[in-house]
Design a protein around this motif. Structure first.
Motif, PDB file in Angstrom:
ATOM      1  N   TYR A  78       3.285  36.401   4.372  1.00 58.23           N
ATOM      2  CA  TYR A  78       3.746  36.229   5.753  1.00 58.23           C
ATOM      3  C   TYR A  78       2.873  37.032   6.708  1.00 58.23           C
ATOM      4  N   ARG A 166       5.939  30.590  -1.060  1.00 54.29           N
ATOM      5  CA  ARG A 166       6.305  30.886   0.331  1.00 54.29           C
ATOM      6  C   ARG A 166       6.842  29.642   1.043  1.00 54.29           C
ATOM      7  N   TYR A 167       6.263  28.497   0.773  1.00 53.96           N
ATOM      8  CA  TYR A 167       6.560  27.296   1.560  1.00 53.96           C
ATOM      9  C   TYR A 167       7.560  26.356   0.901  1.00 53.96           C
ATOM     10  N   GLU A 607       9.188  30.848   8.776  1.00 54.38           N
ATOM     11  CA  GLU A 607       8.162  29.863   9.142  1.00 54.38           C
ATOM     12  C   GLU A 607       8.320  29.490  10.624  1.00 54.38           C
ATOM     13  N   TYR A 609       6.110  29.298  14.056  1.00 55.82           N
ATOM     14  CA  TYR A 609       4.732  29.287  14.571  1.00 55.82           C
ATOM     15  C   TYR A 609       4.841  29.355  16.088  1.00 55.82           C
ATOM     16  N   SER A 664       3.485  33.109  11.026  1.00 58.15           N
ATOM     17  CA  SER A 664       4.835  33.215  10.457  1.00 58.15           C
ATOM     18  C   SER A 664       5.704  33.944  11.463  1.00 58.15           C
TER      19      SER A 664
END
Length: 799
Positions: A78, A166-167, A607, A609, A664
């Protein structure tokens, strides 16, 4: 019994092991990363005079993996700073350190003998009570631990992270026969709340849930393609968004995963199942094994079912023809059913349109969907105890919009079962019994509450208090106010949530009007407000099309009115006498950022942005974005006029001027968007709940509206510093003339205009500067070109 996990160890520093360590580090867990000791020096180590006995060499594999984490794209971390939470080591010198951790995760090669040997070594230093898990994608948990002691077995289970950790939301937890149920419950809760995972409990069967069904579905699709002569492009056109699946569909997904990895997973089932019909499906077709033998395994080798080739005009995507094993330019596929799906609204609408519009692609869709539905139903009880576990596994692990049983309900259970039997398929007995009992679907909604099939009856879905669903609340008539762009929803305990729901959640007059009305309603009747929504993105910014149309028509009073409305709405939000907490997620850009900045706190999804990106359409932030950044800089000097503000203003000038966006929720701190009271909640599904709790906490503490502050600015001399920077960038060829014009306008606003350095100005003064700069830039032809390009192409124009 472990009641918390603060330290962990990951054994195996390959791509997956390092990425799991990165995810743990992102959750604030210090992590020991171990691997084997190298037996040969590298050329660089030899030149440096190192020996095999030195720690730098002995820890090379893990240390190198940590360094790669900082450079990998997409980023496993992150924040790059979180790499400091991972300590490299090796299995010879550091094995005893496993006694000092709370959780040990084995992530070595997928071979039963290797895993058993490693578990035997771990048990020698194991501290009773420490949880041990294997990140296997399909090897039996029971077989791995069969030689271990009973107490060790009680603390051992499978934790199958999906890649990249992570995703990918899915985490399959697989208990062995001896796993303590309390440890299973603790890990499910911990991994959801602390690691932000969508957890499903799987049975200890080959490939568990998601890979078992996903691999089956891919192989069924491949066989249908080979049998009926469909092309790669045709299959992907049908098995992507038209069926509620990712754009990567079937063959782009295989290229991304790697054909070699896929073949390994398929063979694991083939080797371990006894049913001959099932073995036949999992027997990988020769066409696929042939591609692997040739090294055509997907993106990591540059070609698989697709490859990119350079042409005179740029790059071209080519698709493989399996009959000839030759590549040709990829074709766009269209048909009546595909067009019907494209034009339909929502996933359910698209699927119904695709299947109900007869043509060859509608038939293909049915032929690939039907066996997956029947297979999933046939495996209920064997691979998972509930249809919810199976549906969630496919949604979270393969990014399907609907799980198999949800999809079956959309198609129509009664009608589809009748068709299946007419076509000679065997429908599992429990499905027929369920239909015979008068039920028309596996799920049922009752006043916003979901019930699902469970052992012959409906069971209420287990919803945690942390899972606040705005959609369900609206179905329960909890909407307080609403218009075309936004709604105010009662989320309980005296807290209201302002939800955007315009196209792409772009901010227009409808949303701004609802902001004004919502603040009035909350002021009178509620304890506070949350700003959140369940859209694909929180907010992509202001409605650029409206601004462009007014600017092209020369309606400057209208443009001025739009900006004033935006500024006034944000100030109304900021001046609300009740606590306001924003909970953004995914893309939160431009006006979306400006909607969050007035809040008392921001709870970021991991997550998120987040960035002020207005320069991409040729303007600067004018909804308070520049003003808020100048205010943040000024606060650093509160009570100390000797503090030099210039470095802080320089930072925001660069951040906004280069349209920087956080990588992140945590990365917002690096860019200066995260305030001292802001935070990140690891599970994005919990963000509305967490934001609500923050509102309630501020209310209990006796919320007092902060007084408006004067803003200390860097003034004309500080502006000159910023403008020199833009001049230097122009001389170096890094920016265009129009970029420099925008930069100079931005410098004027951030600096506070033409006032002496150190002057104190009001927020309204800064808003007026924003609005004047915005209006002047809207009149520039090149700005209008940028707006037009963004609307038509979806990406910024450099002119």
């Amino acid at each position: 019994m472990v009641n918390q996990i603060q330290k962990a160890a990951v054994i195996g520093s390959g791509v997956m092991g390092a990425a799991i360590a990165a995810h743990l580090a992102g959750a604030g867990i210090s992590c020991l990363l171990l691997d084997i000791v190298p037996t040969v020096l590298t050329d660089e180590e030899t030149k440096a005079g190192l020996t095999l006995e030195q720690p730098k060499v002995r820890n090379r594999l893990a240390a190198g993996a940590i360094e790669r984490l900082k450079k990998t794209n997409p980023a496993p971390l992150y924040s790059e700073a979180f790499a400091a939470r991972i300590t490299p080591g090796n299995l010879e010198d550091d094995l005893a350190r496993l006694a000092g951790v709370d959780w040990i995760i084995e992530v070595v090669v997928e071979r039963l003998d290797v895993k058993k040997q490693l578990l035997a070594r771990i048990e020698q230093v194991w501290k009773p009570g420490t949880i041990v898990s294997s990140n296997t994608s399909g090897i039996s948990i029971q077989a791995m631990a069969e030689d271990c002691g009973p107490e060790f077995k009680r603390h051992f289970l499978g934790t199958h992270f999906f890649n990249p950790p992570r995703y990918m939301k899915l985490l399959e937890i697989i208990p062995g026969e001896s796993t303590d149920p309390e440890i299973l419950r603790f890990m499910a809760d911990f991994c959801e709340k602390r690691l932000g995972k969508g957890v499903v409990t799987a049975k200890d069967t080959p490939n568990f849930i998601a890979n078992r069904i996903g691999t089956y579905g891919l192989l069924v699709t491949l066989r249908e393609m080979l049998e009926k002569g469909y092309t790669v492009e045709e299959v992907d056109a049908v098995t992507g968004p038209a069926l509620g699946r990712p754009k990567s569909a079937t063959f782009r997904t295989l290229d991304l995963v790697g054909l070699d990895t896929f073949v390994h997973v398929a063979r694991n089932v083939y080797d371990l199942v006894d049913n001959e019909a099932e073995k036949t499906i999992f027997d990988v077709p020769a066409a696929l094994t042939g591609m692997v033998e040739q090294g055509w395994i997907g993106e990591k080798k540059g070609q698989g079912f697709y490859k990119k080739v350079k042409t005179e005009t740029g790059k071209e995507i080519q698709a493989l023809h399996l009959g000839t094993m030759e590549y040709a330019p990829s074709r766009k596929i269209s048909s009546a059913s595909l067009e019907a799906a494209k034009n339909a609204k929502g996933t359910a609408g698209k699927i119904k349109a695709l299947l109900s519009t007869p043509d060859k692609y509608s038939e293909l869709a049915w032929k690939v969907v039907k066996p997956v539905l029947l297979y999933s139903a046939g495996k209920l009880g064997e691979i998972a105890d509930s249809i919810v576990e199976i549906d969630n596994a496919m949604k979270w692990g393969f990014n399907w919009d609907l799980g198999p049983f949800e999809l079956w309900d959309v198609i129509g259970l009664e009608r589809s079962v009748k068709r299946m039997e007419q076509e000679g398929d065997t429908v599992p007995a429990w499905v027929k019994e369920w239909l015979a009992a008068g039920h028309t679907g596996f799920y049922e909604k009752r006043e916003g509450t979901t019930f699902y099939y469970n052992r012959g009856m409906y069971k209420e879905a287990d919803t945690r208090p942390e899972h606040i669903s705005l959609k369900a609340l609206k179905q329960q008539n909890k909407t307080i106010l609403s218009n075309s762009g936004a709604s105010l929803i009662d989320i309980g305990d005296g807290v209201a949530c302002l939800e955007f729901h315009s196209p792409n959640n772009a901010i227009g007059a409808d949303i701004l009007t609802m902001v004004q009305k919502s603040t009035e309603e909350v002021r009178r009747n509620y304890r506070g407000m949350v700003l959140a929504n369940e859209g694909r993105h929180f907010c992509v910014g202001a409605n650029v099309m409206i601004l462009l149309m007014e600017a092209q028509d020369g309606e400057w009073d209208e443009v001025d009115s739009i900006i004033r409305l935006f500024q006034n709405a944000m100030m109304t939000l900021k001046k609300l006498e009740k606590p306001v907490v924003a909970a953004p997620h995914s893309m939160t850009l431009g006006g979306g950022v400006e909607a969050c900045l007035p809040a008392d706190r921001i709870i970021f999804s991991p997550e998120t942005y987040f960035g002020l990106v207005e320069v991409g359409v040729g303007v600067i932030p004018a909804g308070g974005g520049c003003k808020e950044m100048a205010l943040r800089s000024s606060r650093l000097a509160a009570g100390n006029p000797e503090v030099d503000l210039q470095p802080y203003i320089n930072h925001y000038f660069e951040t906004i001027g280069m349209a920087k966006v956080s990588g992140s929720g945590y990365d917002t701190k690096r860019l200066g968007y995260m305030g001292p009271r802001d935070s990140v909640v690891l599970n994005g599904d919990h963000r509305i709940y967490t934001a609500k709790q923050a509102v309630l906490a501020m209310d209990r503490e006796g919320y007092v509206l902060p007084q408006e502050e004067k803003i200390r600015v860097v003034g004309d001399s500080g502006k000159a510093v910023l403008q020199i920077a833009s001049y230097t960038m122009k001389l170096g060829g890094y920016i265009s003339d129009h970029d420099r014009l925008i930069a100079n306008k931005l410098a004027h606003v951030l600096a506070g205009g033409d006032v002496p350095a150190g002057s104190l100005v009001s927020e309204q003064y800064m808003l007026d500067l924003e609005r004047e700069a915005f209006l002047s830039l809207c009149g520039e032809p090149k700005t209008q070109q940028r707006m037009q390009h963004m609307l038509s192409k979806g990406k910024p124009l450099r002119n």
